[in-house]
Write an enzyme that holds these catalytic residues in place. Structure first.
Site, short mmCIF file in Angstrom:
data_model
loop_
_atom_site.label_atom_id
_atom_site.label_comp_id
_atom_site.label_asym_id
_atom_site.label_seq_id
_atom_site.Cartn_x
_atom_site.Cartn_y
_atom_site.Cartn_z
CG HIS A 164 31.30 -69.51 -33.03
ND1 HIS A 164 32.60 -69.19 -32.58
CD2 HIS A 164 30.69 -70.18 -31.95
CE1 HIS A 164 32.95 -69.38 -31.54
NE2 HIS A 164 32.41 -70.23 -30.42
CB CYS A 251 36.01 -63.54 -32.41
SG CYS A 251 35.96 -64.06 -33.68
C1 CIR Z 1 38.05 -71.36 -31.65
O1 CIR Z 1 37.86 -72.13 -32.11
O2 CIR Z 1 37.71 -71.87 -30.66
C2 CIR Z 1 38.96 -70.06 -32.12
N1 CIR Z 1 40.39 -70.64 -32.48
C3 CIR Z 1 38.12 -68.94 -32.93
C4 CIR Z 1 37.43 -68.43 -31.80
C5 CIR Z 1 36.47 -67.22 -32.63
N2 CIR Z 1 35.69 -66.54 -31.97
C6 CIR Z 1 34.51 -66.49 -32.49
O3 CIR Z 1 34.02 -66.71 -33.77
N3 CIR Z 1 33.92 -65.74 -31.43
#
Ligand code: CIR
Length: 256
Positions: A164, A251
């Site tokens: 992201h 996150c």
């Molecule tokens: C994903 O791949 O969606 C989750 N395992 C990790 C999301 C991390 N979110 C973020 O950086 N905002």
């Protein structure tokens, strides 16, 4: 200033979430301890927490940031780009409705993950990534504009190791923006005082300013020294179990 945060306790099947990291399987109990330390740090920064129960249907749901973008009195529910995460939005919508009078939603064909949104003093950088498409980014920009905020798009797709936008940049307040090398040269970020994150510490690019304090992952001495040199109080938190699932500090909460 923030007064609240929404977090969600990791579920027992947390290790079954999505990941591209090659760091091994996270340990559930250690993840719980690290999550607890994260919550305590938010409280130490003056936030009142709403702690949601684990959601066994969505192993990635601890990463609540991806489900919404908050802007003043408006909450924009996202439409996550990973199909396995789509249902996470419905399980948090009721909680957001209790705090925000104005709730709107990204609609198909748009997709958008909150991790792609970096807010800096009322301007929203929106990453176009494998998770956030242009249709989603344009819808969000419209929702923000209606509330008097500005937005611009940053191309994230194809940058190695960057899931992201906020995997590679953080706005730390007072004009300071931390960025990994691929982002540091972009004209969009030149107006800021750039904190260049060394390549070997790139995970620390995902740090968060919470009121007067910066929360950063533990174990990144160069980044920590750079922040302290700016006079910013720092709390460093162990984040290894979340890193194994491609998650960072930002996150794990929605702050408002
Ligand atoms: C994903 O791949 O969606 C989750 N395992 C990790 C999301 C991390 N979110 C973020 O950086 N905002």
């Amino acid at each position: 200033m923030f007064s609240h945060a929404i977090v969600r306790t990791p579920g027992r099947n947390f290790a079954q979430g999505l990941t591209t990291a090659d760091l091994g399987e996270p340990d559930y109990y250690t993840a719980i301890l690290q999550h607890r330390a994260y919550c305590k740090a938010l409280e130490a920064c003056g936030l009142q927490l709403t702690v949601l129960d684990p959601d066994p249907d969505h192993p990635d749901s601890v990463f609540v940031e991806d489900t919404a973008v908050l802007a003043g009195s408006r909450a924009v529910l996202t439409r996550p780009g990973a199909p396995s995460r789509a249902g996470e939005v419905d399980t948090i919508a009721g909680t957001l409705a209790a705090f925000f009078e104005d709730v709107c939603r990204i609609e198909a064909p748009g997709t958008l993950d909150g991790g792609d949104i970096c807010e800096a003093d009322g301007h929203y950088f929106i990453g176009i990534s494998a998770r956030t498409n242009r249709a989603g980014a344009e819808q969000l920009a419209g929702f923000l504009k209606a509330k008097g905020f500005t937005a611009s798009f940053i191309e994230v797709t194809g940058i190695p190791g960057i899931l992201h936008l906020k995997s590679g940049i953080s706005y730390l307040g007072d004009g300071h923006l931390a960025a990994v090398q691929p982002f540091a040269g972009l004209p969009d970020f030149q107006p800021f005082n750039l904190v260049r994150v060394p390549e070997e510490e790139s995970y620390a690019a995902n740090s968060i300013r919470v009121n007067d304090t910066v929360l950063m992952p533990w174990g990144y001495p160069k980044m920590q020294a750079a922040l302290e040199a700016l006079g910013l109080p720092v709390i460093a938190l162990p984040m290894d179990e979340f890193e194994k699932m491609d998650g960072g500090l930002s996150c794990l909460s929605l702050r408002f």
